[in-house]
Motif scaffolding. Structure first.
Motif, PDB file in Angstrom:
ATOM      1  N   ILE A   8       0.782  -1.202  -0.090  1.00  0.00           N
ATOM      2  CA  ILE A   8       0.053  -0.031   0.046  1.00  0.00           C
ATOM      3  C   ILE A   8       0.739   1.318  -0.085  1.00  0.00           C
ATOM      4  CG2 ILE A   8      -0.287  -0.059   2.511  1.00  0.00           C
ATOM      5  CD1 ILE A   8      -3.154   1.161   2.190  1.00  0.00           C
ATOM      6  N   ILE A  24      -3.586  -0.018  -3.539  1.00  0.00           N
ATOM      7  CA  ILE A  24      -2.987  -1.253  -2.800  1.00  0.00           C
ATOM      8  C   ILE A  24      -3.076  -2.232  -3.808  1.00  0.00           C
ATOM      9  CG2 ILE A  24      -3.864  -2.909  -0.919  1.00  0.00           C
ATOM     10  CD1 ILE A  24      -5.627  -0.777   0.057  1.00  0.00           C
ATOM     11  N   ILE A  32      -9.494  -7.915   2.058  1.00  0.00           N
ATOM     12  CA  ILE A  32      -9.014  -6.470   2.825  1.00  0.00           C
ATOM     13  C   ILE A  32     -10.361  -5.537   2.260  1.00  0.00           C
ATOM     14  CG2 ILE A  32      -7.424  -4.497   2.721  1.00  0.00           C
ATOM     15  CD1 ILE A  32      -5.141  -6.603   2.262  1.00  0.00           C
ATOM     16  N   LEU A  36     -12.712  -3.509   5.004  1.00  0.00           N
ATOM     17  CA  LEU A  36     -12.602  -2.102   4.920  1.00  0.00           C
ATOM     18  C   LEU A  36     -13.975  -1.486   4.761  1.00  0.00           C
ATOM     19  CD1 LEU A  36      -9.682  -1.212   2.783  1.00  0.00           C
ATOM     20  CD2 LEU A  36      -9.819  -0.724   5.209  1.00  0.00           C
ATOM     21  N   LEU A  51     -15.505   4.947   4.791  1.00  0.00           N
ATOM     22  CA  LEU A  51     -14.576   4.250   5.829  1.00  0.00           C
ATOM     23  C   LEU A  51     -14.666   4.693   7.228  1.00  0.00           C
ATOM     24  CD1 LEU A  51     -12.041   2.124   5.516  1.00  0.00           C
ATOM     25  CD2 LEU A  51     -10.470   4.425   5.300  1.00  0.00           C
ATOM     26  N   ARG A  96      -5.664   2.840   8.725  1.00  0.00           N
ATOM     27  CA  ARG A  96      -7.042   1.961   8.911  1.00  0.00           C
ATOM     28  C   ARG A  96      -6.698   0.629   7.927  1.00  0.00           C
ATOM     29  NH1 ARG A  96     -10.275  -0.622  11.914  1.00  0.00           N
ATOM     30  NH2 ARG A  96     -12.374  -0.579  11.482  1.00  0.00           N
ATOM     31  N   CYS A  97      -6.133   0.927   6.727  1.00  0.00           N
ATOM     32  CA  CYS A  97      -6.113  -0.262   5.912  1.00  0.00           C
ATOM     33  C   CYS A  97      -5.045  -1.076   6.353  1.00  0.00           C
ATOM     34  CB  CYS A  97      -5.446   0.341   4.452  1.00  0.00           C
ATOM     35  SG  CYS A  97      -6.584   1.548   3.529  1.00  0.00           S
ATOM     36  N   GLY A 101      -5.737  -4.954   7.188  1.00  0.00           N
ATOM     37  CA  GLY A 101      -5.027  -5.933   6.169  1.00  0.00           C
ATOM     38  C   GLY A 101      -3.969  -6.587   6.649  1.00  0.00           C
TER      39      GLY A 101
END
Ligand code: GDP
Length: 459
Positions: A8, A24, A32, A36, A51, A96-97, A101
């Motif tokens: 990412i 990403i 993932i 999300l 999000l 957050r990702c 992930g």
């Protein structure tokens, strides 16, 4: 060299903007994406989504696009998030990702890793990957167009066509290797020498194009030297002003101001002003001077400017000394232009009768400046046509030069009285390898890593 983990990065430039894109890429992105957004994404459709953080609070409303492998830039699954373009906000989205992930091993991308994956998955070749970086770094409109052509594969196609011709020739030669007594006859029948000449001619054209492409990409390092008050700054302004070009100090040199960049006919010129080259005890200034000398060692062209009032006068010892030092530091074969400024101050006859080979100009009136520009471009070998031009790098030129050397040798091994088909074939193979390096074939991993690591993050 490659890791299989999803990666990412923020793909847009740092700073505030209307939109910021996070990219990403990885082998398995759907889990993932679902974590999300709690939603299954349809490939290639825009999805307006919210999000949220772990507490359920909104981080951003964004547009997500999912590209399923292999129909994506990298050839892997790709998820593109178009967020609002605030640095803190993008940081939060990234965080957050990475949180969600984690199970899939999501990590921050290395510089150039997206392009590297695209290359390794055969979406683009190495020359095209380099063209992406060159497109982004392009310093003029012509360079943008050249990089776009390289990215479309114009340069690679020419290289591949040449490789194919050499392959055909090699097949012919190698199939005859077991019959040494027929070597001469073979060469004649297969028209091998003519075919080799044709290949060499095409390679020559490619080299010429690549030389132009390097000028387009890198511009020209021009050293402007001369005694104080001969009009160096005035000339610089004149050259820049006429083109309505940007005169900007190169980043990082604002305190030493050794280098200015302008464009002439679309070609970037990095002008190193030697006015600041003097003894100094100031550490920062000394650093700048050191950089100036480094730039002089890599110069493509030097202009020695003189004042028309002092053509016959002997330059001061200090000026002559600096001139000698500069000449000594220049790379071999660097062209030198002697230019006399302030032609407007000369009596009419004097300017017409001047037998000096130097170019006469007036930075004040602009007289002769157009000719000087043409001379500058000619001296560095710029052919003047941007029609169909591509961009190229030193690396490409080096490969083309080495390929040419091998073809020269193969020609020698096919010459009357010195025929050796085996060596002829071997040199063809070596030439072909060099051409292959341009598009990335057979290039060692460490070199590949080096090339891609020069890209910026998110690319
Ligand atoms: P530098 O020290 O070499 O950078 O020289 P400058 O560009 O600062 O110019 C020194 C002086 O010469 C200034 O007063 C300029 O206006 C003047 N000058 C520069 N070029 C010309 C020219 O072509 N004609 C005339 N008459 N004066 C010029």
């Amino acid at each position: 060299m490659t890791r299989k983990l999803p990666i990412i990065a923020v793909a847009t430039a740092p700073g505030k903007a209307g939109v910021g894109v996070i990219r990403i890429s990885g082998p398995q992105l759907l889990p993932i994406a679902e974590a999300l957004f709690h939603k299954a994404l349809t490939p290639r459709q825009t999805n307006l989504l919210t999000l949220r953080d772990a507490r359920g609070e909104t981080i951003d409303q964004l547009i997500a696009i999912y590209f399923a492998a292999p129909a994506s830039f990298t050839g892997e699954d790709v998820l593109e998030l178009q967020c609002h373009g605030g640095p803190q906000l993008l940081e939060l989205v990234m965080k957050r990702c990475l949180e969600l992930g984690k199970d899939q091993g999501l990590v921050i991308a290395e510089p150039g890793e997206f392009s590297l994956r695209a290359y390794l998955n055969n979406k683009i070749d190495l020359a095209q990957a380099e063209a992406i970086a060159d497109l982004i770094d392009a310093q003029s409109e012509a360079a943008v167009r050249g990089a776009a052509r390289s990215l479309q594969g114009v340069f690679s196609n020419d290289i591949n066509a040449l490789i194919e011709e050499i392959t055909q020739l090699r097949i012919l030669v190698e199939s005859t290797l077991d019959f040494p007594e027929e070597e001469i006859e073979f060469l004649e029948n297969a028209q091998a020498r003519q075919r080799l000449s044709a290949v060499m001619e095409k390679l020559h054209k490619l080299r010429e194009g690549a030389k132009q492409g390097k000028i387009l990409r890198d511009g020209i390092q021009l050293v402007l030297a001369g005694a104080p008050n001969v009009g160096k700054s005035s000339l610089l302004n004149r050259l820049a002003g006429e083109e309505v070009a940007i005169v900007t100090p190169i980043a990082g040199t604002t305190r030493d101001r050794v280098k200015e960049s302008i464009t002439i006919s679309g070609i970037p010129m990095h002008i190193i002003d030697t006015a600041g080259l003097r003894e100094t005890s100031d550490l920062v200034e000394a650093k700048g001077i050191e950089r100036s000398w480094e730039a002089i060692q890599a110069a493509d062209l030097v202009i020695f400017l003189q004042d028309s009032n002092s053509i016959n006068a002997i330059d001061s010892a200090a000026v002559l000394d600096l001139k000698a030092q500069i000449l000594k530091a220049l790379p071999p074969k660097c062209p030198v232009l002697e230019v006399i400024n302030k032609s407007d101050l000369l009596a009419n006859e004097a300017s017409h009768q001047s037998e000096s080979p130097s170019l006469l100009i007036s930075a004040k009136t602009g007289d002769g400046v157009e000719t000087l520009k043409q001379k500058i471009l000619e001296s560095v070998g710029w052919g003047g046509s941007q029609e169909g031009a591509i961009v190229a790098r030193r690396r490409h030129l080096d490969c083309l030069d080495r390929a040419a050397t091998h073809l020269d040798k193969s020609q020698q091994f096919a010459a009357d009285g010195n025929i050796s088909l085996e060596l002829f074939a071997e040199e063809l193979r070596l030439a072909q390898d060099q051409l292959g390096h341009i598009t990335g074939k057979l290039l060692p991993d460490d070199l590949l890593g080096k090339i891609f690591s020069q890209f910026c993050i998110g690319k």
